[in-house]
Design an enzyme around this catalytic site. Structure first.
Site, PDB file in Angstrom:
ATOM      1  N   HIS A  36      -8.256   5.415   3.241  1.00  0.00           N
ATOM      2  CA  HIS A  36      -7.236   4.742   2.417  1.00  0.00           C
ATOM      3  C   HIS A  36      -7.672   4.682   0.952  1.00  0.00           C
ATOM      4  O   HIS A  36      -6.850   4.822   0.040  1.00  0.00           O
ATOM      5  CB  HIS A  36      -6.978   3.330   2.949  1.00  0.00           C
ATOM      6  CG  HIS A  36      -6.236   3.303   4.245  1.00  0.00           C
ATOM      7  ND1 HIS A  36      -5.051   3.983   4.437  1.00  0.00           N
ATOM      8  CD2 HIS A  36      -6.498   2.670   5.414  1.00  0.00           C
ATOM      9  CE1 HIS A  36      -4.615   3.776   5.674  1.00  0.00           C
ATOM     10  NE2 HIS A  36      -5.481   2.990   6.285  1.00  0.00           N
TER      11      HIS A  36
ATOM     12  N   HIS B 247     -12.301   5.440   8.334  1.00  0.00           N
ATOM     13  CA  HIS B 247     -10.839   5.353   8.243  1.00  0.00           C
ATOM     14  C   HIS B 247     -10.412   4.533   7.030  1.00  0.00           C
ATOM     15  O   HIS B 247      -9.499   4.930   6.286  1.00  0.00           O
ATOM     16  CB  HIS B 247     -10.272   4.732   9.515  1.00  0.00           C
ATOM     17  CG  HIS B 247      -8.791   4.481   9.449  1.00  0.00           C
ATOM     18  ND1 HIS B 247      -7.861   5.465   9.694  1.00  0.00           N
ATOM     19  CD2 HIS B 247      -8.094   3.356   9.140  1.00  0.00           C
ATOM     20  CE1 HIS B 247      -6.647   4.957   9.540  1.00  0.00           C
ATOM     21  NE2 HIS B 247      -6.766   3.684   9.218  1.00  0.00           N
ATOM     22  N   GLU B 248     -11.057   3.388   6.828  1.00  0.00           N
ATOM     23  CA  GLU B 248     -10.716   2.559   5.670  1.00  0.00           C
ATOM     24  C   GLU B 248     -11.050   3.287   4.368  1.00  0.00           C
ATOM     25  O   GLU B 248     -10.330   3.160   3.375  1.00  0.00           O
ATOM     26  CB  GLU B 248     -11.454   1.220   5.744  1.00  0.00           C
ATOM     27  CG  GLU B 248     -11.071   0.358   6.941  1.00  0.00           C
ATOM     28  CD  GLU B 248      -9.576   0.130   7.063  1.00  0.00           C
ATOM     29  OE1 GLU B 248      -8.879   0.070   6.024  1.00  0.00           O
ATOM     30  OE2 GLU B 248      -9.085   0.033   8.203  1.00  0.00           O
TER      31      GLU B 248
END
Length: 232
Positions: free
Chosen positions: A105, A101-102
């Site tokens: 980004h 998920h990071e």
């Protein structure tokens, strides 16, 4: 007599608090549950992050381990992806999901995903608005319910809600990008991908809860101070 001391709109704050607590509890339970499942590839969160960055053609982002539990984050200014201890060294599907998920980004930053740019631009404005909005409203009330000041305070507080709303597509998109890369079978098996999806959905619900809580606080301010009150 009791009613004069009881603010019925405070129930909105309580509802917002309960929603946030429920979302936080759910994401923690979901993470702990899938943290028990070791990935068949024996890939750590750090390894998964580096794999995703490499697959996305991102060579200018560093990966580091930081202390804490679920304190993972991506800093677009320093180009550093920080993974918490519970994520960096773990081979669980939950840890891989959080790391992915990071990375989502980082991919957004790499491709200049415009909602992320908008959110970044709103950070200082939203922080200032949420900090000074209540003092301005209180000053407006003290000055005979000065509507100009009260409405200014409410408008400033609404910036916090705007930030939360812009955050939602950014967070959902980051998870979608992560799942697309993880679905190729090199890090997770076909059976493990749905597990990661559940972890990411649970995490996304915390942002939905934050937006709802902020909306309820704004609604309370509007009910209490938004009308054309006077000294009567």
């Amino acid at each position: 007599m009791f009613y004069s001391f009881f603010d019925p709109t405070y129930i909105l704050v309580i509802i917002g608090l309960l929603i946030s607590m429920a979302a936080s509890g759910y994401v923690n339970r979901t993470f702990r549950h899938y943290d028990e499942y070791r990935s068949q590839s024996n890939t750590t969160g750090t390894d998964a992050a580096r794999f995703i960055l490499n697959q996305s053609g991102i060579n200018d982002v560093g990966v580091q381990k930081i202390s804490g539990d679920l304190t993972d984050n991506y800093n677009g200014q320093t180009k550093i992806l920080s993974l918490s201890t519970s994520t960096a060294d773990s081979t669980s599907v939950a840890a891989i999901g959080v790391a992915a998920h990071e990375c989502g980004h980082a991919v957004q930053d790499h491709v200049n995903y415009w909602p992320m740019r908008v959110r970044t631009a709103l950070v200082p404005v939203a922080n200032i608005g949420s900090t000074i909005s209540l003092p301005i409203i209180i000053i407006g009330v003290l000055f005979s319910y000065n509507q100009a000041l009260i409405h200014l305070g409410i408008a400033l507080f609404s910036l916090a809600l705007l930030f939360q709303l812009v955050t939602l597509p950014v967070e959902f998109n980051a998870s979608r990008r992560a799942l697309q890369i993880l679905s190729d079978g090199q890090v997770l098996t076909r059976d493990e991908v749905p597990m990661v999806r559940k972890v990411l959905v649970a995490a996304a619900l915390t942002y939905v809860a934050a937006a709802l809580s902020t909306f309820l606080q704004l609604l309370r301010l509007i009910i209490l101070f938004g009308g054309n009150r006077n000294n009567d």
